[in-house]
Design a protein around this motif. Structure first.
Motif, PDB file in Angstrom:
ATOM      1  N   VAL A 182       4.114  38.675  42.744  1.00 39.78           N
ATOM      2  CA  VAL A 182       5.082  40.074  43.337  1.00 39.78           C
ATOM      3  C   VAL A 182       4.409  41.053  43.892  1.00 39.78           C
ATOM      4  CG1 VAL A 182       6.893  41.611  42.628  1.00 39.78           C
ATOM      5  CG2 VAL A 182       6.817  39.099  41.724  1.00 39.78           C
ATOM      6  N   ALA A 183       3.154  41.385  43.276  1.00 43.50           N
ATOM      7  CA  ALA A 183       2.333  42.606  43.615  1.00 43.50           C
ATOM      8  C   ALA A 183       1.675  42.329  44.919  1.00 43.50           C
ATOM      9  CB  ALA A 183       1.479  42.848  42.591  1.00 43.50           C
ATOM     10  N   ILE A 184       1.137  41.185  45.178  1.00 45.87           N
ATOM     11  CA  ILE A 184       0.676  40.848  46.376  1.00 45.87           C
ATOM     12  C   ILE A 184       1.697  40.809  47.554  1.00 45.87           C
ATOM     13  CG2 ILE A 184      -0.331  38.739  47.720  1.00 45.87           C
ATOM     14  CD1 ILE A 184      -1.853  37.970  45.249  1.00 45.87           C
ATOM     15  N   SER A 185       2.840  40.272  47.377  1.00 45.02           N
ATOM     16  CA  SER A 185       3.899  40.048  48.422  1.00 45.02           C
ATOM     17  C   SER A 185       4.498  41.396  48.835  1.00 45.02           C
ATOM     18  CB  SER A 185       4.864  39.327  47.899  1.00 45.02           C
ATOM     19  OG  SER A 185       4.570  37.917  47.480  1.00 45.02           O
ATOM     20  N   ARG A 186       4.389  42.362  48.064  1.00 47.12           N
ATOM     21  CA  ARG A 186       4.790  43.730  48.133  1.00 47.12           C
ATOM     22  C   ARG A 186       4.127  45.136  48.234  1.00 47.12           C
ATOM     23  NH1 ARG A 186       9.704  43.492  43.472  1.00 47.12           N
ATOM     24  NH2 ARG A 186      10.697  41.577  44.274  1.00 47.12           N
ATOM     25  N   GLY A 187       2.625  44.634  48.218  1.00 47.87           N
ATOM     26  CA  GLY A 187       1.728  45.442  48.079  1.00 47.87           C
ATOM     27  C   GLY A 187       0.780  45.703  49.195  1.00 47.87           C
ATOM     28  N   PRO A 188      -0.492  45.295  49.146  1.00 46.74           N
ATOM     29  CA  PRO A 188      -1.576  45.648  50.132  1.00 46.74           C
ATOM     30  C   PRO A 188      -0.912  44.938  51.344  1.00 46.74           C
ATOM     31  CG  PRO A 188      -2.211  44.268  48.676  1.00 46.74           C
ATOM     32  CD  PRO A 188      -0.887  44.732  48.031  1.00 46.74           C
ATOM     33  N   VAL A 189      -1.431  45.687  52.618  1.00 46.17           N
ATOM     34  CA  VAL A 189      -1.013  44.960  53.891  1.00 46.17           C
ATOM     35  C   VAL A 189      -2.115  44.108  54.195  1.00 46.17           C
ATOM     36  CG1 VAL A 189      -0.899  45.387  56.436  1.00 46.17           C
ATOM     37  CG2 VAL A 189      -0.085  46.947  54.883  1.00 46.17           C
ATOM     38  N   ILE A 190      -1.714  42.985  54.351  1.00 45.91           N
ATOM     39  CA  ILE A 190      -2.836  41.895  54.426  1.00 45.91           C
ATOM     40  C   ILE A 190      -2.369  41.205  55.835  1.00 45.91           C
ATOM     41  CG2 ILE A 190      -3.762  39.460  53.661  1.00 45.91           C
ATOM     42  CD1 ILE A 190      -3.013  40.584  50.794  1.00 45.91           C
ATOM     43  N   PRO A 191      -3.253  41.317  56.895  1.00 47.30           N
ATOM     44  CA  PRO A 191      -2.888  40.815  58.071  1.00 47.30           C
ATOM     45  C   PRO A 191      -2.272  39.255  58.310  1.00 47.30           C
ATOM     46  CG  PRO A 191      -4.974  42.338  58.300  1.00 47.30           C
ATOM     47  CD  PRO A 191      -4.697  42.035  56.937  1.00 47.30           C
ATOM     48  N   ALA A 192      -3.106  38.553  57.584  1.00 48.24           N
ATOM     49  CA  ALA A 192      -2.616  36.951  57.454  1.00 48.24           C
ATOM     50  C   ALA A 192      -1.153  36.721  57.375  1.00 48.24           C
ATOM     51  CB  ALA A 192      -3.559  36.338  56.706  1.00 48.24           C
ATOM     52  N   PHE A 193      -0.636  37.751  56.396  1.00 48.13           N
ATOM     53  CA  PHE A 193       0.921  37.568  56.097  1.00 48.13           C
ATOM     54  C   PHE A 193       1.837  37.933  57.334  1.00 48.13           C
ATOM     55  CE2 PHE A 193      -0.366  37.893  51.419  1.00 48.13           C
ATOM     56  CZ  PHE A 193      -0.383  36.370  51.076  1.00 48.13           C
ATOM     57  N   PHE A 194       1.378  38.600  58.202  1.00 48.61           N
ATOM     58  CA  PHE A 194       1.928  38.756  59.334  1.00 48.61           C
ATOM     59  C   PHE A 194       2.464  37.491  59.964  1.00 48.61           C
ATOM     60  CE2 PHE A 194      -0.107  43.176  60.045  1.00 48.61           C
ATOM     61  CZ  PHE A 194       1.119  43.805  59.534  1.00 48.61           C
ATOM     62  N   THR A 195       2.054  36.634  59.714  1.00 51.12           N
ATOM     63  CA  THR A 195       2.297  35.012  60.282  1.00 51.12           C
ATOM     64  C   THR A 195       3.627  34.937  59.766  1.00 51.12           C
ATOM     65  OG1 THR A 195       1.284  33.859  58.327  1.00 51.12           O
ATOM     66  CG2 THR A 195       0.002  34.001  60.291  1.00 51.12           C
ATOM     67  N   LEU A 196       4.099  35.159  58.502  1.00 51.20           N
ATOM     68  CA  LEU A 196       5.424  35.070  57.876  1.00 51.20           C
ATOM     69  C   LEU A 196       6.462  36.251  58.493  1.00 51.20           C
ATOM     70  CD1 LEU A 196       4.989  34.022  54.232  1.00 51.20           C
ATOM     71  CD2 LEU A 196       6.112  32.775  56.225  1.00 51.20           C
ATOM     72  N   SER A 197       5.884  37.456  58.251  1.00 48.98           N
ATOM     73  CA  SER A 197       6.902  38.486  58.530  1.00 48.98           C
ATOM     74  C   SER A 197       7.442  38.734  59.791  1.00 48.98           C
ATOM     75  CB  SER A 197       6.350  39.920  58.078  1.00 48.98           C
ATOM     76  OG  SER A 197       5.194  40.144  58.709  1.00 48.98           O
ATOM     77  N   CYS A 198       6.480  38.164  60.816  1.00 49.79           N
ATOM     78  CA  CYS A 198       6.600  38.507  62.189  1.00 49.79           C
ATOM     79  C   CYS A 198       7.474  37.239  62.842  1.00 49.79           C
ATOM     80  CB  CYS A 198       5.599  38.523  63.135  1.00 49.79           C
ATOM     81  SG  CYS A 198       4.481  39.869  62.850  1.00 49.79           S
ATOM     82  N   ALA A 199       7.682  36.308  61.961  1.00 45.02           N
ATOM     83  CA  ALA A 199       8.231  35.042  62.786  1.00 45.02           C
ATOM     84  C   ALA A 199       9.811  35.297  62.652  1.00 45.02           C
ATOM     85  CB  ALA A 199       8.054  33.686  61.547  1.00 45.02           C
ATOM     86  N   PRO A 200      10.387  34.147  63.366  1.00 44.13           N
ATOM     87  CA  PRO A 200      12.106  34.129  63.464  1.00 44.13           C
ATOM     88  C   PRO A 200      12.777  33.733  62.274  1.00 44.13           C
ATOM     89  CG  PRO A 200      11.119  32.659  64.985  1.00 44.13           C
ATOM     90  CD  PRO A 200       9.919  33.388  64.417  1.00 44.13           C
ATOM     91  N   ASP A 201      11.947  32.575  61.475  1.00 41.32           N
ATOM     92  CA  ASP A 201      12.632  31.957  60.359  1.00 41.32           C
ATOM     93  C   ASP A 201      11.662  31.314  59.563  1.00 41.32           C
ATOM     94  OD1 ASP A 201      12.022  29.442  61.573  1.00 41.32           O
ATOM     95  OD2 ASP A 201      13.570  29.867  63.044  1.00 41.32           O
ATOM     96  N   MET A 202      12.130  31.006  58.426  1.00 38.94           N
ATOM     97  CA  MET A 202      11.201  30.442  57.354  1.00 38.94           C
ATOM     98  C   MET A 202      10.015  29.188  58.094  1.00 38.94           C
ATOM     99  SD  MET A 202      11.846  28.126  53.782  1.00 38.94           S
ATOM    100  CE  MET A 202      13.188  29.499  53.333  1.00 38.94           C
ATOM    101  N   GLU A 203      10.822  27.957  58.585  1.00 42.53           N
ATOM    102  CA  GLU A 203      10.031  27.083  59.194  1.00 42.53           C
ATOM    103  C   GLU A 203       9.045  27.643  60.052  1.00 42.53           C
ATOM    104  OE1 GLU A 203      10.301  22.858  61.121  1.00 42.53           O
ATOM    105  OE2 GLU A 203      12.067  23.936  61.309  1.00 42.53           O
ATOM    106  N   GLY A 231       7.700  30.617  60.356  1.00 40.74           N
ATOM    107  CA  GLY A 231       6.605  31.430  59.429  1.00 40.74           C
ATOM    108  C   GLY A 231       5.472  30.588  58.829  1.00 40.74           C
ATOM    109  N   PHE A 232       6.078  29.492  57.987  1.00 39.97           N
ATOM    110  CA  PHE A 232       5.120  28.652  57.142  1.00 39.97           C
ATOM    111  C   PHE A 232       4.327  27.758  58.248  1.00 39.97           C
ATOM    112  CE2 PHE A 232       8.227  29.305  53.548  1.00 39.97           C
ATOM    113  CZ  PHE A 232       7.234  30.016  52.773  1.00 39.97           C
ATOM    114  N   ARG A 233       4.633  27.496  59.094  1.00 40.58           N
ATOM    115  CA  ARG A 233       3.818  26.660  60.047  1.00 40.58           C
ATOM    116  C   ARG A 233       2.953  27.538  60.783  1.00 40.58           C
ATOM    117  NH1 ARG A 233       5.733  21.362  60.499  1.00 40.58           N
ATOM    118  NH2 ARG A 233       7.693  20.923  60.361  1.00 40.58           N
ATOM    119  N   ARG A 234       3.073  28.783  61.127  1.00 35.64           N
ATOM    120  CA  ARG A 234       2.230  29.791  61.310  1.00 35.64           C
ATOM    121  C   ARG A 234       1.119  29.850  60.462  1.00 35.64           C
ATOM    122  NH1 ARG A 234       5.686  34.337  64.460  1.00 35.64           N
ATOM    123  NH2 ARG A 234       6.276  33.050  66.404  1.00 35.64           N
ATOM    124  N   LEU A 235       1.692  30.334  59.115  1.00 37.12           N
ATOM    125  CA  LEU A 235       0.651  30.395  58.267  1.00 37.12           C
ATOM    126  C   LEU A 235      -0.292  29.491  57.563  1.00 37.12           C
ATOM    127  CD1 LEU A 235      -0.358  32.419  56.007  1.00 37.12           C
ATOM    128  CD2 LEU A 235       1.647  31.407  54.446  1.00 37.12           C
TER     129      LEU A 235
END
Length: 339
Positions: free
Chosen positions: A72-93, A95-99
């Motif tokens: 939970v802390a990793i998901s809500r805490g520090p800004v980690i550029p690699a996680f932009f793969t998910l948050s910038c995506a239009p939908d779950m599928e 985002g996960f394919r990008r990640l």
């Protein structure tokens, strides 16, 4: 697959240890990596050494619920550029394919994304079949995936099924966060209903993703000696800055060359280390101000500044404006263009 590849310890020493309150130096020494220091964690380790560090953190953690707490802390805490793969995506599928393309930037694990009948299934495993991923690390992957999806959709998404090779106690530990009891299985996996897989993300940011993708690809290619050294330095900096590393020696270690060789090669390309560092920070600062809602403190942290004031002084030097005066001006220009 090249099993000799090495991986950054950033997620272990700079993220997990800090969140759990574990002394990173003690962790490294206990894991048999006492020759490394937290300040030199950018020196790569093998998959087995990475997993040894994880197992050591599990032993040293003062929290019995460290997996869900850390996830939970990793998901809500520090800004980690690699996680932009998910948050910038239009939908779950999407985002996960990008990640999945950039998962190795976070450590020695592979994520596979595929349709299993009418369910979207994610599977996580070690990049090296000779090095077994610890069950608790597999459990963390599941918690982080679920938490990121809930944040991106603003919806309490629950998987249809999940599993990993953990004890009943370990599976109970994350059941409350997943919303289901994961089964015990050799595969570490989580599966989602089709309506959730296509659920739209409220965080979609196509403009930011175009820039982030280019930087992440540069990170993956950073060890390619055929690239210009300035490009390799930028890729290394994007990786190292969230850990507070901006020194030429830090980047040289990450690229496997001495500081003097790094400086000489940059001079041969008509630039300098400081010029590449400033340009990288300036470009990223403008990107985050223009395309995200990150605060000055968050941007300062991602760019490895001591504090928001130090970042603001640099930004004024680059642009002649305070960071949020710059953001406000861009907002006004956009609003005028839309009217």
């Amino acid at each position: 697959m090249d099993h000799s590849q090495n991986y950054s310890l950033f997620m272990a020493t700079e993220v997990a240890c800090r969140i759990l309150g574990v002394d990173p130096q003690v962790m490294l020494e206990t894991a048999g990596l006492g020759d490394l220091t937290p300040g030199r964690a950018e020196a790569r380790v093998t998959a087995q050494q990475f997993f040894n560090c994880w197992n050591t953190m599990e032993v040293l953690s003062p929290r019995p619920d460290f997996v869900p707490y850390l996830g939970v802390a990793i998901s809500r805490g520090p800004v980690i550029p690699a996680f932009f793969t998910l948050s910038c995506a239009p939908d779950m599928e999407t985002g996960f394919r990008r990640l999945a393309q950039f998962k190795s930037l976070l450590g020695p694990t592979v994520m596979r994304v595929f349709w299993d009948g009418d369910l979207l299934r994610l599977e996580f495993e070690s990049v090296d079949p000779r090095a077994t991923m610890p069950p608790s690390l597999g459990a963390l992957q599941l918690v982080v995936a679920i938490e990121n999806i809930r944040g991106a959709t603003a919806h309490l998404v629950c998987p249809v099924s999940a599993g990993f090779d953990g004890s009943e106690e370990e599976r109970h530990m994350i059941a409350g966060h997943l919303g289901i009891m994961p089964e015990r299985s050799q595969a570490t996996y989580v599966a989602f209903a089709p309506e959730d897989a296509k659920r739209l993300f409220i965080s979609e940011n196509a403009a930011l993703w175009a820039d982030v993708e280019a930087d992440l690809k540069l990170q993956l290619a950073g060890q390619n000696d055929r690239l210009p050294v300035a490009d390799r330095v930028r890729g290394a900096l994007v990786d190292l800055m969230p850990a507070g590393r901006t020194g030429a020696e830090d980047v040289g270690l990450a690229l496997g060359i001495s500081r003097s060789t790094l400086q000489r090669r940059l001079n041969e390309e008509g630039t300098s280390y400081q010029a590449v560092l400033d340009a990288t920070r300036r470009d990223l600062a403008i990107r985050y101000l223009a395309k995200t809602s990150l605060s000055a403190a968050e941007i300062a942290s991602v760019l490895a500044y001591r504090d928001a004031n130090s970042f603001s002084r640099s930004f004024r030097r680059w642009t002649g404006q305070a960071p949020f005066a710059f953001r406000e001006r861009l907002t006004q220009m956009t609003q005028k263009a839309d009217t």
